[in-house]
Design an enzyme around this catalytic site. Structure first.
Site, PDB file in Angstrom:
ATOM      1  N   SER A  53      -3.362  67.058  -8.532  1.00  0.00           N
ATOM      2  CA  SER A  53      -4.583  68.434  -7.872  1.00  0.00           C
ATOM      3  C   SER A  53      -2.575  69.018  -7.961  1.00  0.00           C
ATOM      4  CB  SER A  53      -4.416  68.417  -6.211  1.00  0.00           C
ATOM      5  OG  SER A  53      -2.885  68.192  -5.735  1.00  0.00           O
ATOM      6  N   ASP A 339      -2.352  76.823   0.180  1.00  0.00           N
ATOM      7  CA  ASP A 339      -3.372  76.563   0.935  1.00  0.00           C
ATOM      8  C   ASP A 339      -2.320  75.937   1.919  1.00  0.00           C
ATOM      9  OD1 ASP A 339      -3.498  74.266  -0.684  1.00  0.00           O
ATOM     10  OD2 ASP A 339      -5.283  74.715  -1.175  1.00  0.00           O
ATOM     11  N   HIS A 342      -0.836  73.208  -1.105  1.00  0.00           N
ATOM     12  CA  HIS A 342      -0.581  73.457  -2.705  1.00  0.00           C
ATOM     13  C   HIS A 342      -0.445  74.965  -2.484  1.00  0.00           C
ATOM     14  CE1 HIS A 342      -4.233  70.932  -2.389  1.00  0.00           C
ATOM     15  NE2 HIS A 342      -3.749  69.708  -4.065  1.00  0.00           N
TER      16      HIS A 342
END
Length: 365
Positions: A53, A339, A342
């Site tokens: 990610s 978040d 991330h």
């Protein structure tokens, strides 16, 4: 045993918050000028991206991933586009350094014009690792298979690969999956060695396909991720024990990559991107800014987008009413974390600024 349990619990939280269902706003004119100059001085460079990610720009499944839901993408491109951030991520900044536009995700290759594929392709999927994780998505071995298949189909030639760069991103998904599966018979050092060994196998395979310049990320300071700091210090301090695990991983990585360098041709270049120290440096710098400015209240360890309670996360909405079950900070452009695990676009820009000098070997083909 107690430390292993704590690490396992933190990795579990990291994992489920990443997968709840199982460049700055603009580049400066100085950067644009330099990138144009680089592009003119080199053969056409392509970028191929593998990983998770931190590098995914749109491969993850829309129905099962928060990165395709508001408020992700509010800074760039202005709507959810599959990035695990409010805006640009590491892939975008590496591409910008090379003077090329953002890459087409592998999952979207058949819906884009062929001309857009000339810059390379992004094979990274959020939640994945070098081994199988709890996410039903292609691991790094399969991602490399995708590139090999495209070469066999003549979409990319050996000459294309020879003048290309590979970015390989690895976060904590392998660690989380290992402990969640109950495999605690081995200690952390054995797990790290296994993960790094497979990572190096993947690097060698990409190199054997013909890519001569490879970037691989050192693992971030996992003890500084909000999913960890929210538990141990209410977002005030990083976990030293978790960061020690990251340092051990990176120590093994440096050793194994050095061994790989000694085994390969001198025409190949392997660069480790030091995300560990880049994260810490950016966090410390933002703390200094906070302390030196009484009107600046941002805590760099506090994420910008959070759930309204512990049962919700960024992007969640009420199933019945559709009401948002998250809040977004007033100044995303000042945040470091977007978040619970991330970075924001601002965070990635800060990290990119810290590692940019290590990208210089890419300027010469």
């Amino acid at each position: 045993m107690e430390q292993t349990t704590i690490v396992s619990f933190c990795l579990f939280l990291l994992y489920i918050s990443t997968c709840p269902q199982v460049l700055h706003s603009a580049i400066t004119s100085d950067h644009r000028h330099r990138h144009r100059h680089q592009r003119h001085d080199r053969r056409s460079v392509k970028l191929f991206v593998f990983g998770d990610s931190y590098a995914d720009t749109g491969n993850s499944i829309k129905s099962a991933t928060g990165s395709w839901k508001p408020p992700y993408g509010i800074t760039f491109p202005g709507k959810p586009a599959g990035r695990f951030s409010d805006g640009r991520v590491l892939t975008d900044y590496i591409a910008s350094f090379l003077g090329i536009t953002s890459l087409v995700p592998y999952e979207l290759r058949n819906t884009e014009e062929k001309s857009k594929l000339r810059n390379g392709m992004n094979f990274a999927y959020g939640g994945t690792g070098v081994f199988e994780t709890l996410v039903s998505a292609p691991n790094m071995t399969t991602q490399i298979d995708f590139l090999q298949q495209l070469v066999e189909e003549k979409l990319y030639t050996k000459s294309d690969l020879d003048s290309s760069v590979a970015l390989v991103s690895l976060g904590g998904n392998d660690y989380a999956a290992y402990f969640l599966k109950g495999n605690q018979s081995q200690d952390f050092s054995a797990v790290s060695t296994s993960i790094v060994n497979q990572l190096v196998v993947n690097l060698k395979r990409i190199n054997d396909l013909g890519v001569r310049k490879l970037l691989v990320t050192a693992i971030e300071p996992m003890g500084c991720l909000p999913v960890v700091t929210s538990i141990f210090s209410s977002y005030q301090n990083c976990s030293d024990s978790m960061n020690a695990g990251s340092r051990f991983h990176n120590h093994i990585l440096h050793q194994k990559v050095e061994d790989l360098k000694n085994q390969t041709t001198t025409r190949s270049t392997f660069v480790i991107l030091d995300l560990y120290n880049a994260f810490l440096s950016a966090i410390q710098q933002q703390k200094h800014l906070q302390q030196g400015n009484s009107t600046r209240s941002e805590n760099p360890l506090m994420p910008c987008c959070v759930g309204v309670s512990s049962e919700y996360s960024c992007g969640n909405v009420d199933e019945k009413s559709g009401a948002n079950k998250y809040t977004v900070c007033s100044n995303p452009e000042r945040s470091f974390f977007w978040d619970m695990e991330h970075l924001s676009q601002n965070g990635w820009h800060a990290v990119y600024s810290a590692i940019k000098s290590s990208l210089r070997p890419l300027c010469f083909f």
